[in-house]
Design a protein around this motif. Structure first.
Motif, PDB file in Angstrom:
ATOM      1  N   SER A   1       8.828   9.547   7.171  1.00  0.00           N
ATOM      2  CA  SER A   1       8.819  10.622   8.168  1.00  0.00           C
ATOM      3  C   SER A   1       7.459  11.296   8.245  1.00  0.00           C
ATOM      4  O   SER A   1       6.884  11.442   9.327  1.00  0.00           O
ATOM      5  CB  SER A   1       9.902  11.657   7.851  1.00  0.00           C
ATOM      6  OG  SER A   1       9.659  12.279   6.605  1.00  0.00           O
ATOM      7  N   GLY A   2       6.938  11.725   7.102  1.00  0.00           N
ATOM      8  CA  GLY A   2       5.643  12.383   7.092  1.00  0.00           C
ATOM      9  C   GLY A   2       4.512  11.453   7.468  1.00  0.00           C
ATOM     10  O   GLY A   2       3.576  11.841   8.169  1.00  0.00           O
ATOM     11  N   ALA A   3       4.584  10.209   6.985  1.00  0.00           N
ATOM     12  CA  ALA A   3       3.536   9.246   7.301  1.00  0.00           C
ATOM     13  C   ALA A   3       3.479   8.960   8.803  1.00  0.00           C
ATOM     14  O   ALA A   3       2.402   8.894   9.391  1.00  0.00           O
ATOM     15  CB  ALA A   3       3.778   7.945   6.533  1.00  0.00           C
TER      16      ALA A   3
ATOM     17  N   PHE B   1       0.861  -1.173   0.000  1.00  0.00           N
ATOM     18  CA  PHE B   1       0.000   0.000   0.000  1.00  0.00           C
ATOM     19  C   PHE B   1       0.893   1.217   0.000  1.00  0.00           C
ATOM     20  O   PHE B   1       2.091   1.123   0.244  1.00  0.00           O
ATOM     21  CB  PHE B   1      -0.979   0.004   1.189  1.00  0.00           C
ATOM     22  CG  PHE B   1      -0.351   0.167   2.530  1.00  0.00           C
ATOM     23  CD1 PHE B   1      -0.242   1.422   3.095  1.00  0.00           C
ATOM     24  CD2 PHE B   1       0.114  -0.931   3.245  1.00  0.00           C
ATOM     25  CE1 PHE B   1       0.315   1.575   4.347  1.00  0.00           C
ATOM     26  CE2 PHE B   1       0.666  -0.770   4.501  1.00  0.00           C
ATOM     27  CZ  PHE B   1       0.768   0.477   5.050  1.00  0.00           C
ATOM     28  N   LYS B   2       0.316   2.385  -0.279  1.00  0.00           N
ATOM     29  CA  LYS B   2       1.142   3.547  -0.582  1.00  0.00           C
ATOM     30  C   LYS B   2       1.019   4.625   0.477  1.00  0.00           C
ATOM     31  O   LYS B   2      -0.066   4.941   0.930  1.00  0.00           O
ATOM     32  CB  LYS B   2       0.739   4.114  -1.950  1.00  0.00           C
ATOM     33  CG  LYS B   2       0.966   3.118  -3.085  1.00  0.00           C
ATOM     34  CD  LYS B   2       0.506   3.680  -4.411  1.00  0.00           C
ATOM     35  CE  LYS B   2       0.737   2.665  -5.531  1.00  0.00           C
ATOM     36  NZ  LYS B   2       0.289   3.195  -6.828  1.00  0.00           N
ATOM     37  N   TRP B   3       2.158   5.164   0.869  1.00  0.00           N
ATOM     38  CA  TRP B   3       2.232   6.342   1.722  1.00  0.00           C
ATOM     39  C   TRP B   3       2.795   7.451   0.867  1.00  0.00           C
ATOM     40  O   TRP B   3       3.974   7.465   0.538  1.00  0.00           O
ATOM     41  CB  TRP B   3       3.137   6.099   2.929  1.00  0.00           C
ATOM     42  CG  TRP B   3       2.526   5.193   3.936  1.00  0.00           C
ATOM     43  CD1 TRP B   3       1.223   4.824   4.045  1.00  0.00           C
ATOM     44  CD2 TRP B   3       3.208   4.527   5.002  1.00  0.00           C
ATOM     45  NE1 TRP B   3       1.043   3.982   5.098  1.00  0.00           N
ATOM     46  CE2 TRP B   3       2.245   3.775   5.708  1.00  0.00           C
ATOM     47  CE3 TRP B   3       4.526   4.505   5.430  1.00  0.00           C
ATOM     48  CZ2 TRP B   3       2.561   3.022   6.825  1.00  0.00           C
ATOM     49  CZ3 TRP B   3       4.845   3.747   6.528  1.00  0.00           C
ATOM     50  CH2 TRP B   3       3.878   3.019   7.218  1.00  0.00           C
ATOM     51  N   HIS B   4       1.958   8.412   0.491  1.00  0.00           N
ATOM     52  CA  HIS B   4       2.424   9.504  -0.358  1.00  0.00           C
ATOM     53  C   HIS B   4       3.172  10.517   0.483  1.00  0.00           C
ATOM     54  O   HIS B   4       2.705  10.915   1.545  1.00  0.00           O
ATOM     55  CB  HIS B   4       1.244  10.181  -1.060  1.00  0.00           C
ATOM     56  CG  HIS B   4       0.538   9.287  -2.020  1.00  0.00           C
ATOM     57  ND1 HIS B   4       0.943   9.135  -3.318  1.00  0.00           N
ATOM     58  CD2 HIS B   4      -0.534   8.451  -1.856  1.00  0.00           C
ATOM     59  CE1 HIS B   4       0.148   8.282  -3.936  1.00  0.00           C
ATOM     60  NE2 HIS B   4      -0.752   7.845  -3.071  1.00  0.00           N
ATOM     61  N   THR B   5       4.324  10.944   0.001  1.00  0.00           N
ATOM     62  CA  THR B   5       5.081  11.965   0.723  1.00  0.00           C
ATOM     63  C   THR B   5       4.512  13.350   0.499  1.00  0.00           C
ATOM     64  O   THR B   5       4.721  14.254   1.284  1.00  0.00           O
ATOM     65  CB  THR B   5       6.558  11.987   0.269  1.00  0.00           C
ATOM     66  OG1 THR B   5       6.601  12.389  -1.096  1.00  0.00           O
ATOM     67  CG2 THR B   5       7.198  10.640   0.448  1.00  0.00           C
TER      68      THR B   5
ATOM     69  N   THR C   1      13.192   8.267   8.853  1.00  0.00           N
ATOM     70  CA  THR C   1      12.512   9.437   9.404  1.00  0.00           C
ATOM     71  C   THR C   1      13.238  10.739   9.097  1.00  0.00           C
ATOM     72  O   THR C   1      12.721  11.810   9.443  1.00  0.00           O
ATOM     73  CB  THR C   1      12.358   9.312  10.936  1.00  0.00           C
ATOM     74  OG1 THR C   1      13.636   9.003  11.528  1.00  0.00           O
ATOM     75  CG2 THR C   1      11.349   8.243  11.294  1.00  0.00           C
ATOM     76  N   PHE C   2      14.413  10.691   8.455  1.00  0.00           N
ATOM     77  CA  PHE C   2      15.110  11.946   8.143  1.00  0.00           C
ATOM     78  C   PHE C   2      15.942  11.800   6.879  1.00  0.00           C
ATOM     79  O   PHE C   2      16.967  11.125   6.857  1.00  0.00           O
ATOM     80  CB  PHE C   2      16.016  12.386   9.299  1.00  0.00           C
ATOM     81  CG  PHE C   2      16.500  13.801   9.157  1.00  0.00           C
ATOM     82  CD1 PHE C   2      15.756  14.853   9.655  1.00  0.00           C
ATOM     83  CD2 PHE C   2      17.688  14.095   8.499  1.00  0.00           C
ATOM     84  CE1 PHE C   2      16.185  16.170   9.498  1.00  0.00           C
ATOM     85  CE2 PHE C   2      18.117  15.399   8.331  1.00  0.00           C
ATOM     86  CZ  PHE C   2      17.362  16.445   8.836  1.00  0.00           C
TER      87      PHE C   2
ATOM     88  N   GLY D   1      -2.850  11.430  14.740  1.00  0.00           N
ATOM     89  CA  GLY D   1      -4.165  10.802  14.769  1.00  0.00           C
ATOM     90  C   GLY D   1      -4.833  10.694  13.430  1.00  0.00           C
ATOM     91  O   GLY D   1      -6.039  10.416  13.355  1.00  0.00           O
ATOM     92  N   MET D   2      -4.072  10.883  12.342  1.00  0.00           N
ATOM     93  CA  MET D   2      -4.653  10.830  11.004  1.00  0.00           C
ATOM     94  C   MET D   2      -4.573   9.420  10.431  1.00  0.00           C
ATOM     95  O   MET D   2      -3.731   8.615  10.820  1.00  0.00           O
ATOM     96  CB  MET D   2      -3.926  11.800  10.082  1.00  0.00           C
ATOM     97  CG  MET D   2      -4.027  13.245  10.512  1.00  0.00           C
ATOM     98  SD  MET D   2      -3.005  14.321   9.487  1.00  0.00           S
ATOM     99  CE  MET D   2      -3.197  15.883  10.375  1.00  0.00           C
TER     100      MET D   2
END
Length: 709
Positions: free
Chosen positions: A663-665, A43-47, A655-656, A672-673
């Motif tokens: 990092s953003g995800a 699944f995808k985590w968009h930056t 994370t960096f 809480g998103m």
């Protein structure tokens, strides 16, 4: 490898900038002990990052051209054309090797699973077996441990402190001194199963690792979670999972920020405590050095509610609660060069008020590229390679110009922090920024450049002392042919790097000449000396990578070899007044210039200044085998596989880094998103509650607009 084989091995999404692509996470995979996957899903985590064409390297561009020629040839061969097209359509994109490691899920364990650190279980198995699977399981509804005020400041009233320092006057948000600067709250515990960082260490830096921060304790004192009826509420967090959060508000109360003037509060704080910062101190007293924390923003920037919370935290924790040790500044780039902000005070003020929230008006300073053109006038001749294809005075290539100008305008600051608007920190700002500076001051200069060029992986290298010995042994075993000062600079680095022909630079500052030879030094030179440059990624030799901006060097003789140089990806860091003065002089007097991620490090390298990569904790979303990780990050087999080139895909799950999707995800999940069908209010309420993170430096965070329900 034959060229055709190399082209066939190039995966299209590896050739292009990975920050533009969806960050691919594998929520589950059946992986054997030797790392061979049997199944995987994605699944995808968009930056949410912008397109950054400039990140494409020369080698990558050449490879794309070759690939294009090969495919044109295949297109000309009818049968082959159909076969290759069908093959590309039938086969899904191949995962990067790191995507096949087990996913670490303990980050998402919530506050109902908190245990004392002595009962905490490290989730990482370093790919020797599967990580623990007992995660996100609600045990009880309420957190089993109460949050407590978190104060990393010295005891300003203690006899020990007052023996060496001036007393510290308490600072307030308001002029009548009725509204105190708020505390933040942390849980003295960790989720039962939680990963540990793969790079860096809390213990080494002196940052507490036995506490975690949830979003209410961390951001609640700044307005998060306020009911919309409360004056000054931002309207975020009041509908999220909140079991036990009432304990924070019962202790911290509610602050109405609608009329707070942070600039005025900061100025009052410094004035009350000015004796601490005076150059001349009474006998036995130590002067507290002043630091500017500069936020690089611009006209048109959108300050969302979560950004406002983070900005309030910075001013309160760095400035007011510290008795004025830091001043927070907004350095606002006026993107419209036709606005003469230097000529009309009313126009200046109008531009400021239209682009910065009222709370921060009196923290802000405007600048423009047109202003920098006058301050550092053209020409800047003899550029080796302008890969960005833009003006030398454009912010993309000269982000350091306004920082140099700012330092010249504010000589009262010993250090200037360069902070980007897409950085977040889940821990306490004062603790982090003081501890990293203190750590760097403790470091001896011997081997520091070499240590700073590598990622320290504690699970692989052992503690930092062992890592230091390891690097020293490696340096001593270097082949003499690698010590090519004309190409890479001296190995090891010891004092100013002056033994190359293409110099034409200013003399190095005093105090940069080593007192002994490298061999005679017993790791004593530099101990107690403040670092001129702090970075949060390794300070590497760009000539040993295919980093695209390696040759963006201006003002040196192009008939001679390009000067040796150093760089650190991401411009976040701390620069001393001495370094900024060197950069300023080299810019206006010598017309020397390099890409922003290279110029501070290269000037420190050339002039013998003290520079250090801070080994701050960096987490990964996968359970890497650390021997392989060391090879990938510290010993790439070929130039184009460097993590500062084509190999940058290996940092997507961190994370960096400039393109770190995780990092953003992770930050949004902590807020809480919902992200990729996980997280959000229902997920937390049916699981183990909201997340609780240690202090983590997140970069980049390009958006904070995920669904919460």
């Amino acid at each position: 490898m034959p060229i055709l084989s190399r082209v066939r091995s190039l995966i299209p999404r590896q050739l292009l900038d990975t920050s533009r692509f969806a960050y691919v996470s594998l929520p589950s995979n059946d992986q054997s002990r030797n790392g061979s996957p049997t199944t995987y899903s994605r699944f995808k985590w968009h930056t949410g990052d912008r397109i950054r064409i400039g990140r494409m390297s020369v080698s990558r561009s050449v490879a794309l051209a070759i690939a294009g020629l090969v495919f044109l040839l295949l297109f000309a061969v009818g049968g082959m054309r159909g076969m290759w097209r069908q093959k590309l359509m039938d086969e899904p994109p191949q995962p990067f090797f790191w995507e096949l490691y087990d996913r670490l899920n303990g980050y998402y364990n919530g506050v109902s699973m908190l245990v004392p650190v002595s009962e905490h279980v490290v989730e990482n198995q370093y790919n020797q077996s599967h990580p623990p699977t007992d995660w996100n399981m609600r045990v009880i509804k309420q957190p089993p441990i109460n949050p407590v005020p978190y104060s990393p400041y010295p005891d300003f009233t203690s006899r020990e402190y007052l023996k060496e320092h001036h007393s510290v006057e308490t600072c307030y948000l308001d002029a009548p001194e009725k509204v105190p600067a708020p505390d933040v709250y942390a849980y003295p515990a960790l989720p039962k199963i939680f990963p540990e960082p793969l790079f860096g260490s809390y213990e080494e830096l002196g940052i507490r690792d036995d506490v975690c921060f949830d979003r209410f304790g961390r951001l609640g004192p700044y307005g998060y979670g306020y009911n919309e009826s409360v004056p000054g509420a931002l309207g975020v967090g009041d509908r999220s999972e909140n079991a036990g959060s009432e304990q924070v508000f019962a202790k911290a109360g509610y602050t109405d920020y609608s009329n707070v003037d942070w600039g005025a509060a900061q100025k009052r704080c410094v004035e009350k405590n000015k004796a601490r910062f005076a150059e001349k101190q009474p006998s036995g007293r130590k002067r507290v050095k002043r630091q500017a924390f500069v936020l690089r923003t611009w006209t048109g920037y959108k300050y969302n509610a979560y950004q406002m919370l983070s900005l309030r935290a910075m001013v309160n924790e760095l400035s007011l609660k510290s008795g004025g040790e830091f001043d927070v500044h907004f350095l606002v780039h006026v993107k419209n060069n036709s606005i003469p902000i230097w000529a009309d005070k009313a126009l200046y003020q109008q531009t400021l008020e239209e682009n910065v929230p009222r709370e921060f008006w009196n923290l802000s300073t405007l600048w423009s590229e047109q202003q920098m053109l006058a301050y550092y006038p053209a020409p800047f001749p003899d550029n080796f390679a302008n890969m960005a294809g833009s003006s030398i005075h454009g912010v993309y290539r000269s982000a350091h110009f306004p920082l140099q100008w700012f330092s010249q305008e504010h000589p009262e600051y010993d250090f200037v922090w360069n902070w980007e608007m897409d950085v977040r920190y889940s821990g306490h700002y004062y603790e982090f920024h003081t501890k990293v500076g203190e750590w760097a001051a403790r470091q001896p200069r011997k081997g520091l450049w070499e240590r700073s060029a590598r990622f320290w992986i504690p699970n692989h290298h052992g503690d930092y002392a062992n890592f230091t010995s390891f690097v020293e042994a490696e340096v001593q075993s270097k082949d003499v042919l690698e010590n090519d000062a004309e190409k890479n600079g001296p190995v090891p680095v010891w004092g100013p790097a002056r033994n190359f022909t293409n110099r034409g630079m200013l003399a190095p500052p005093s105090g940069t000449t080593p007192p002994t030879t490298y061999e005679e030094d017993k790791y004593t030179w530099g101990v107690g000396e403040e670092a001129d440059l702090l970075t949060f990624n390794p300070i590497f030799d760009p000539s040993m990578t295919n980093w695209v901006f390696s040759w963006d060097v201006t003002g040196y003789n192009r008939t001679l070899p390009i000067p040796p140089r150093r760089a650190a990806i991401v411009t976040v860091g701390r620069l001393s007044k001495r370094l900024l003065s060197v950069m300023h002089e080299e810019t206006w007097r010598m017309k020397h210039h390099m890409f922003p991620e290279m110029f501070p490090a290269a000037m420190s390298f050339h002039h013998g200044l003290k520079a250090a990569y801070i080994p701050h904790p960096i987490y990964f979303d996968r359970d890497w085998e650390t021997g392989y990780m060391d090879q990938v990050f510290n010993y790439p087999k070929e130039i184009w596989s460097s993590p500062f080139g084509w190999g940058e895909n290996n940092l997507l799950g961190s994370t960096f880094y400039y393109n770190a999707g995780f990092s953003g995800a992770l930050w949004r999940r902590w807020l809480g998103m919902s992200e990729n069908g996980e997280g959000g209010r229902k997920w937390e309420e049916e699981g183990s509650g909201r997340m609780c993170l240690r202090g983590v430096l997140h970069h980049p965070v390009k958006r904070e607009d995920g669904p919460v329900d």
